[in-house]
Design an enzyme around this catalytic site. Structure first.
Site, PDB file in Angstrom:
ATOM      1  N   ASP A  12      65.238 -37.876  85.421  1.00  0.00           N
ATOM      2  CA  ASP A  12      65.059 -36.444  85.693  1.00  0.00           C
ATOM      3  C   ASP A  12      66.382 -35.745  85.379  1.00  0.00           C
ATOM      4  O   ASP A  12      67.389 -36.389  85.092  1.00  0.00           O
ATOM      5  CB  ASP A  12      64.673 -36.239  87.171  1.00  0.00           C
ATOM      6  CG  ASP A  12      64.427 -34.775  87.519  1.00  0.00           C
ATOM      7  OD1 ASP A  12      63.881 -34.044  86.668  1.00  0.00           O
ATOM      8  OD2 ASP A  12      64.796 -34.343  88.630  1.00  0.00           O
ATOM      9  N   SER A  13      66.357 -34.419  85.483  1.00  0.00           N
ATOM     10  CA  SER A  13      67.588 -33.661  85.257  1.00  0.00           C
ATOM     11  C   SER A  13      68.578 -33.820  86.402  1.00  0.00           C
ATOM     12  O   SER A  13      69.766 -33.572  86.236  1.00  0.00           O
ATOM     13  CB  SER A  13      67.239 -32.178  85.132  1.00  0.00           C
ATOM     14  OG  SER A  13      66.586 -31.760  86.321  1.00  0.00           O
ATOM     15  N   TYR A  44      66.919 -28.384  83.550  1.00  0.00           N
ATOM     16  CA  TYR A  44      66.117 -28.479  82.331  1.00  0.00           C
ATOM     17  C   TYR A  44      65.201 -27.255  82.161  1.00  0.00           C
ATOM     18  O   TYR A  44      64.750 -26.947  81.058  1.00  0.00           O
ATOM     19  CB  TYR A  44      65.217 -29.718  82.390  1.00  0.00           C
ATOM     20  CG  TYR A  44      65.863 -31.042  81.995  1.00  0.00           C
ATOM     21  CD1 TYR A  44      67.186 -31.124  81.576  1.00  0.00           C
ATOM     22  CD2 TYR A  44      65.115 -32.221  82.045  1.00  0.00           C
ATOM     23  CE1 TYR A  44      67.747 -32.340  81.224  1.00  0.00           C
ATOM     24  CE2 TYR A  44      65.669 -33.448  81.689  1.00  0.00           C
ATOM     25  CZ  TYR A  44      66.983 -33.504  81.277  1.00  0.00           C
ATOM     26  OH  TYR A  44      67.531 -34.707  80.923  1.00  0.00           O
ATOM     27  N   CYS A  76      59.858 -35.713  85.712  1.00  0.00           N
ATOM     28  CA  CYS A  76      60.241 -34.328  85.492  1.00  0.00           C
ATOM     29  C   CYS A  76      59.097 -33.634  84.775  1.00  0.00           C
ATOM     30  O   CYS A  76      58.727 -34.024  83.666  1.00  0.00           O
ATOM     31  CB  CYS A  76      61.507 -34.304  84.635  1.00  0.00           C
ATOM     32  SG  CYS A  76      61.972 -32.658  84.097  1.00  0.00           S
ATOM     33  N   ASN A  77      58.523 -32.630  85.435  1.00  0.00           N
ATOM     34  CA  ASN A  77      57.404 -31.898  84.827  1.00  0.00           C
ATOM     35  C   ASN A  77      57.844 -31.125  83.591  1.00  0.00           C
ATOM     36  O   ASN A  77      57.127 -31.047  82.601  1.00  0.00           O
ATOM     37  CB  ASN A  77      56.807 -30.903  85.828  1.00  0.00           C
ATOM     38  CG  ASN A  77      56.204 -31.557  87.046  1.00  0.00           C
ATOM     39  OD1 ASN A  77      55.001 -31.703  87.142  1.00  0.00           O
ATOM     40  ND2 ASN A  77      57.037 -31.964  87.992  1.00  0.00           N
ATOM     41  N   THR A  78      59.043 -30.565  83.669  1.00  0.00           N
ATOM     42  CA  THR A  78      59.547 -29.751  82.564  1.00  0.00           C
ATOM     43  C   THR A  78      59.627 -30.573  81.284  1.00  0.00           C
ATOM     44  O   THR A  78      59.275 -30.099  80.202  1.00  0.00           O
ATOM     45  CB  THR A  78      60.961 -29.216  82.919  1.00  0.00           C
ATOM     46  OG1 THR A  78      60.907 -28.639  84.218  1.00  0.00           O
ATOM     47  CG2 THR A  78      61.433 -28.195  81.920  1.00  0.00           C
ATOM     48  N   CYS A 187      57.288 -29.230  90.043  1.00  0.00           N
ATOM     49  CA  CYS A 187      58.655 -29.622  89.661  1.00  0.00           C
ATOM     50  C   CYS A 187      59.041 -30.668  90.694  1.00  0.00           C
ATOM     51  O   CYS A 187      58.840 -30.459  91.904  1.00  0.00           O
ATOM     52  CB  CYS A 187      59.595 -28.420  89.739  1.00  0.00           C
ATOM     53  SG  CYS A 187      61.348 -28.891  89.634  1.00  0.00           S
ATOM     54  N   THR A 188      59.585 -31.780  90.247  1.00  0.00           N
ATOM     55  CA  THR A 188      59.822 -32.880  91.185  1.00  0.00           C
ATOM     56  C   THR A 188      60.921 -32.576  92.199  1.00  0.00           C
ATOM     57  O   THR A 188      61.049 -33.279  93.201  1.00  0.00           O
ATOM     58  CB  THR A 188      60.158 -34.169  90.410  1.00  0.00           C
ATOM     59  OG1 THR A 188      61.239 -33.904  89.503  1.00  0.00           O
ATOM     60  CG2 THR A 188      58.948 -34.666  89.640  1.00  0.00           C
ATOM     61  N   HIS A 189      61.702 -31.541  91.944  1.00  0.00           N
ATOM     62  CA  HIS A 189      62.685 -31.138  92.953  1.00  0.00           C
ATOM     63  C   HIS A 189      62.000 -30.531  94.191  1.00  0.00           C
ATOM     64  O   HIS A 189      62.556 -30.582  95.284  1.00  0.00           O
ATOM     65  CB  HIS A 189      63.634 -30.077  92.386  1.00  0.00           C
ATOM     66  CG  HIS A 189      64.755 -30.627  91.563  1.00  0.00           C
ATOM     67  ND1 HIS A 189      64.588 -31.081  90.277  1.00  0.00           N
ATOM     68  CD2 HIS A 189      66.083 -30.793  91.846  1.00  0.00           C
ATOM     69  CE1 HIS A 189      65.758 -31.488  89.799  1.00  0.00           C
ATOM     70  NE2 HIS A 189      66.676 -31.321  90.729  1.00  0.00           N
TER      71      HIS A 189
HETATM   72  N1  DGL Z   1      62.766 -31.818  88.275  1.00  0.00           N
HETATM   73  C1  DGL Z   1      62.399 -31.237  87.061  1.00  0.00           C
HETATM   74  C2  DGL Z   1      60.940 -30.902  86.949  1.00  0.00           C
HETATM   75  O1  DGL Z   1      60.130 -31.600  87.492  1.00  0.00           O
HETATM   76  C3  DGL Z   1      63.355 -30.325  86.339  1.00  0.00           C
HETATM   77  C4  DGL Z   1      64.077 -29.293  87.093  1.00  0.00           C
HETATM   78  C5  DGL Z   1      65.112 -28.608  86.229  1.00  0.00           C
HETATM   79  O2  DGL Z   1      66.092 -29.269  85.887  1.00  0.00           O
HETATM   80  O3  DGL Z   1      64.933 -27.440  85.884  1.00  0.00           O
HETATM   81  O4  DGL Z   1      60.553 -29.978  86.295  1.00  0.00           O
END
Ligand code: DGL
Length: 267
Positions: A12-13, A44, A76-78, A187-189
């Site tokens: 992930d990012s 990301y 990471c979804n992005t 978003c996984t965050h």
């Molecule tokens: N955790 C990531 C996601 O699922 C990316 C978040 C990011 O870096 O913008 O999209």
């Protein structure tokens, strides 16, 4: 520090993929995980598609050169809503992607109005349009793209208090929709912020993320080995963090006690 034992790469990012790694650890305590946080390029969510394709491919190829990989989880979804076809074509191991859980959210919603809270990149992807068209029939889907929650989740795992006012401002457009009863954390965050989101939510909301489904997918793809022992999990960061950083403590608490840095910048 190259290891002999095959590892599952979770990338992930930043710290977001840990929300997925936790589910994998719970379901498959036998697996050794390698967590790659591309903190040198975080976030990301506002990067161009060309940049993201190149970055994820570069990182995955570098891991392949140094570690015996069993499977890759793009946590990471992005990235997943964009890079999966090219990444699968370039790697010889299975690649599992994390994409917004539109289908279970649409099934769960009583009011048939769901929200998609994700990064700006994810909400505007054509892949996301496809998910909505295919799996949210009969539902209204309100999308909100934000990178604020990414930095708030990073702050939280770095030991800082979550700024609830900033969080409330960021999600206000979705909370203002009175009949919205279900929110996809795309978003996984964001699952890392559910306790705080619950504190500020104006009513009961169903929070839906993909973590458990991803763990089940990993479980289905990798045969169980008899021992529940695994080598210590490891983490790779792409930018130095202060050795006293609470981020390292958080990683360690989740089992990623060994970490190394590939200083890469965000080029
Ligand atoms: N955790 C990531 C996601 O699922 C990316 C978040 C990011 O870096 O913008 O999209």
């Amino acid at each position: 520090m190259t290891r002999e034992e095959p590892v599952v790469l979770v990338m992930d990012s930043g710290v977001g993929g840990l929300s997925v790694a936790q589910h994998i650890q719970a379901l498959r305590p036998d697996l050794s995980l390698l967590y790659l946080a591309d903190n040198g390029a975080l976030p990301y969510g506002n990067k161009s598609e060309a940049w993201l394709n190149h970055r994820v491919a570069t990182l995955a190829q570098r891991v392949v050169q140094e570690y015996p990989l069993q499977l890759v989880v793009v946590a990471c979804n992005t990235a997943s809503t964009l890079v999966l076809p090219a990444l699968r074509a370039s790697l010889s191991v299975p690649v599992v992607g994390v994409v917004p859980a539109i289908k279970p959210a649409a099934a769960l919603s009583q009011t048939k109005h769901i929200g998609l809270l994700a990064t700006p990149g994810t909400v505007q992807r054509s892949y996301t349009d496809q998910l909505v068209n295919e799996f949210a029939e009969g539902c209204r889907v309100s999308r909100l793209g934000t990178t604020d929650l990414v930095s708030l989740a990073e702050d939280k795992l770095a030991g800082k208090a979550v700024d609830l006012q900033r969080l409330a401002q960021a999600v206000a457009p979705l909370f203002a929709q009175q009949d919205l009863d279900t929110l996809v954390l795309g978003c996984t965050h964001f699952p890392l912020l559910v306790p705080e989101l619950e504190q500020i939510a104006p009513r009961k909301i169903n929070w839906v993320d993909s973590g458990q489904a991803i763990a089940r997918r990993v479980d289905a793809l990798l045969p169980q080995i008899s021992s529940s022992e695994h080598m210590p999990h490891q983490a790779i960061l792409t930018a130095e963090v202060d050795q006293t950083s609470t981020l390292l403590t958080s990683l360690s608490r989740l089992g990623f006690g060994h970490s190394r840095v590939w200083a890469m910048g965000a080029e």
